[in-house]
Design an enzyme around this catalytic site. Structure first.
Site, PDB file in Angstrom:
ATOM      1  N   TYR A  36       0.706  -1.322   0.069  1.00 47.37           N
ATOM      2  CA  TYR A  36       0.113   0.084   0.120  1.00 47.37           C
ATOM      3  C   TYR A  36       0.908   1.294  -0.008  1.00 47.37           C
ATOM      4  CZ  TYR A  36      -3.471  -3.298   1.018  1.00 47.37           C
ATOM      5  OH  TYR A  36      -4.528  -4.658   0.629  1.00 47.37           O
ATOM      6  N   ARG A  52      -7.020 -15.745  10.036  1.00 48.95           N
ATOM      7  CA  ARG A  52      -8.028 -16.737   9.837  1.00 48.95           C
ATOM      8  C   ARG A  52      -8.325 -17.619  11.034  1.00 48.95           C
ATOM      9  NH1 ARG A  52      -4.509 -16.248   5.618  1.00 48.95           N
ATOM     10  NH2 ARG A  52      -5.560 -16.206   3.309  1.00 48.95           N
TER      11      ARG A  52
END
Length: 777
Positions: A583, A725
């Site tokens: 980013y 996760r």
């Protein structure tokens, strides 16, 4: 029908010999020839370690070889770790070893008894000739395999040399345990790995136990290892074999009890990790070190070769054709080998960087060494040696009955009640940047789930800084009001849980589809312009970003500070600046994405300039008592990009500017990256930053079990563990980890409405009487 009636084996090491014996035993009609360039008793190395699992496979496949091995094995349970004159012993590990020469003798005898043609002191014919004359050619010719090299374009070998030099030696006495000894010399750190492979015979004067041939004093393998620069500084490069041996014996005189070492054409070498894209080509197949290598510090070379032989023989029996058999062999073995190589690499790199850990408390250092490959874990060690594990826990500061993950950790004015972090995870479910009911339930559920710190997804500092139209923001009042609703819920309903915000800007990876519609794919319509350090698109399909000029840099910095002010007003307990994953701020840090020629490009100091300016501006408006962290990509996983060395420099720079911790992720900077995935695969980068710089770190990346969390924290490789996760799978992951460890202390608290569920629900009966008889038909 038998597959492969005529078999040629290149290489007379344990893997090649055992393959020959198995194939001949399974079908006596097979014609099997083994070529070995050296003499029968001309071997390198001294002792061989085999696991119980490997021995079990040998027992079922060839009881004759198994019985012969059992007669020779030396078995022991302890590991001794000697560091700064203090020995720490951990038991319950279970090893079996024998002399390599004796192993070869057993396999020679077995091959001859079965009718295998053994040709010593004989170079094998070319692979072209062998593959034409034989049904199957097994290349078991080692790490420098000529057979592999002759077909390199097919096998696709990758050979990586590592940083340490090592030498295989022997001592004419038996260590009582597997021994690791550390020597801190004027030239640098050296280490000894030693283990017995022969016990004293009963009538030997020093004998205390029966074993081995008569009148033998016992023997041990001794490996001396050190970094290349240490090896050169110590003058080993100028010493001949005997002088090297004498020098090693002098350095480790305490471990050896003043006794000598011996060699057998021993030479200093560097370890090479061998990986191949393919293991077979027509009727030629690679086996053992020719196909793969794994560092000796986890004792896997001979083990893997023998297991390869077992699998190859089984597949040849089970499959109807040679082609199917070789494909099945590779499919079966490749995942096992890959897992072993990951563990071996972790172990290898631990020893390469052993200097980072020397100042750890003594027992923590020992625990760190024992768990270095991640194959031995905290929970596993508690089973093997409860007293040792409890002592390490106590010295770490764990109250009685408290797992390491449930000890508190302080960042500036914030004390986290445990070491578990819900990692930032983009949800792509906001409307115009406003987090809604989904975010309230998502983050609220994970806060109720017991983690010490819950992080938001990347919250964008402007509409143009979003990744997708569904990304959340903090650049308007309605967005701030919505975030305040969430932080209020967490603080009221999950007291003791902190909530942090991650601020970021998408940079060149913006204006893309929602993840489930096509990750990183550009929008089909409604695009907005993207900006970056340099005008380099993420992929050929993505927009080419505009290169930021001075005015735009100033505007972006102000957008970050405005978002930080709103975040403080919203009541967030911690702020993280997102400088990872390609980013905008990450794009400045990587030389692959920053090609600027002004003050904001070039050297690492130049590439750091703008991210540090943003950090300083945000830190200036963020409340002083609240901590601020930064997430970085510690490696770009791409040639020419940032790696571990740069990550250390980046972490130091942010810490010098006031970062309270570094959240260490990796990759996602360039689309053509090649990550080395695996369990806890990113944690070594956090480990190095923490132990080289002393900066607190958050480890992330395929950490999935509470055992992993406990192991990493207790070993001193990280301060906090962020899991993503696992928290999607189970919002109450931390509560369940406490229940499974029977922990009920202050490090975690079940919400009052949930307390009745703090024990696992009962399942159906599992204690039904077992059948006592098996009747034949």
């Amino acid at each position: 029908m038998t597959v492969a009636l005529r078999v040629a084996v290149i290489g007379g090491g344990p893997g090649g010999l055992y393959t020959a014996a198995l194939l001949k035993r399974l079908d006596p009609e097979r014609e099997i020839t083994v070529w070995e360039r050296n003499a029968p008793d001309d071997t390198f190395g001294f002792g061989v370690v085999l696991s119980d699992e490997t021995l079990g496979g040998i027992e079922h496949a060839d009881p004759v070889v198994y019985a012969a091995l059992c007669d020779e094995f030396v078995r022991w349970d302890d590991i001794d770790i000697v560091h700064r004159g203090v020995r720490h012993t951990s038991g319950g590990h279970g090893f079996a070893a024998l002399g390599r020469r004796r192993l070869l003798e057993i396999l020679h005898e077995r091959c001859r008894s079965l009718g295998v043609d053994l040709r010593f002191r004989t170079e094998a014919p070319s692979t072209a000739r062998l593959t034409a004359e034989y049904d199957l050619v097994v290349a078991a010719d080692g790490v420098h395999s000529l057979a592999r090299g002759a077909h390199a374009e097919v096998f696709g070998p990758s050979i990586e040399e590592h940083r340490c030099r090592y030498i295989w030696l022997a001592a004419d006495f038996a260590f009582e345990a597997f021994r690791f000894e550390i020597a801190e010399t004027e030239h640098g750190v050296m280490q000894l790995h030693g283990y017995p492979f022969s016990r004293p015979s009963p009538d030997h004067p020093t004998s205390t136990r029966p074993a081995g041939p008569q009148n033998q004093p016992g023997a041990s393998t001794v490996i001396v290892e050190m970094r290349e620069e240490v090896w050169r500084a110590a003058g080993f490069a100028e010493l001949d074999e005997q002088a090297s041996v004498e020098r090693c014996a002098k350095i480790f005189t305490d471990a050896l009890g003043g006794r000598a070492l011996r060699s057998h054409r021993s030479a200093w070498t560097t370890f090479r990790t061998v990986v191949n894209d393919r293991w077979s080509h027509g009727n030629l197949v690679l086996l053992g070190d020719a196909a793969h290598t794994a560092h000796f510090s986890i004792g896997s070379g001979t083990k893997l070769a023998v297991e390869d032989a077992l699998a190859l023989a089984a597949c040849l029996e089970e499959q109807p054709t040679l082609k199917e058999a070789l494909l099945a062999y590779e499919a079966e073995r490749r995942p096992v080998v890959a897992s072993t190589q990951r563990a071996a690499r972790a172990s290898l790199e631990w020893f390469e960087n052993i200097g980072l850990y020397l100042d750890q408390p003594a027992r923590q250092f020992a625990f760190n060494l024992l768990t270095r490959s991640r194959r031995v874990t905290h929970d596993n060690l508690r089973l093997r040696d409860p007293h040792f594990a409890e002592t390490v826990e106590r010295e770490f500061g764990c109250p009685a009955g408290t797992p390491p993950m449930f000890t508190p950790f302080r960042l500036r004015g914030l004390t986290l009640r445990n070491r578990v972090v819900v990692s930032p995870m983009d949800m792509y479910s906001a409307a115009d940047g406003v987090p809604g009911d989904f975010h309230l339930v998502h983050l609220g559920a994970r806060a109720l789930g017991g983690a010490g710190l819950v992080m938001t997804e990347m919250v964008c500092v402007s509409a143009e800084g979003r990744i997708t139209p569904g990304c959340a923001g903090l650049y308007t009042s309605p967005q701030a009001d919505a975030w305040r609703r969430i932080t209020d819920f967490v603080h009221a309903q999950a007291p003791g849980t902190a909530i942090g915000v991650q601020l970021g800007h998408s940079g060149r990876k913006g204006s893309t589809k929602l993840m489930w519609e096509g990750i990183d794919e550009p929008l089909e319509d409604g695009n907005w312009p993207v900006v970056a350090a340099s005008p380099i698109p993420y992929t050929a399909d993505n927009q080419t970003p505009g290169e930021l000029d001075r005015a735009q840099l100033d505007e972006l910095r102000e957008q970050f500070t405005a978002a930080a002010r709103r975040a403080a007003h919203c009541g967030f307990d911690l702020l993280e600046l997102h400088c990872a994953h390609g980013y905008l701020l990450s794009g400045f840090l990587s030389p692959l994405t920053n090609r600027r020629t002004d003050a904001y490009g070039g050297s690492l100091a130049g590439r750091l300039r703008f991210p540090l300016e943003v950090f300083d501006a945000v830190r200036a408006v963020w409340p002083k008592e609240r901590p601020m962290t930064v997430r970085i990509s510690a490696t770009d996983w791409a040639e020419g990009g940032n790696g571990a060395d740069e990550a250390v420099g980046i972490a130091r720079a942010f810490a010098a500017h006031g970062a309270d911790a570094v959240d260490v992720s990796t990759g996602q900077v360039v689309a053509d990256e090649r990550p080395d995935y695996g369990r806890s695969y990113q944690t070594p980068f956090a480990d190095r930053i923490r132990n080289e710089t002393g900066i607190p770190v958050i480890a992330v990346g395929a950490i999935s079990s509470w055992d992993d969390v406990n192991s990493l924290i207790l070993a001193g490789r990280t301060d906090l563990c962020a899991l993503a996760r696992p928290h999607l799978y189970d919002p109450h992951w931390t509560l369940h980890a406490a229940a499974e460890q029977e922990y009920t202390g202050p490090g975690v608290a079940w919400p009052l409405p949930y307390r009745a569920g703090s024990r696992p629900p009962r399942t159906g009966r599992t204690d039904a009487p077992k059948p006592r008889l098996t009747l034949g038909t």
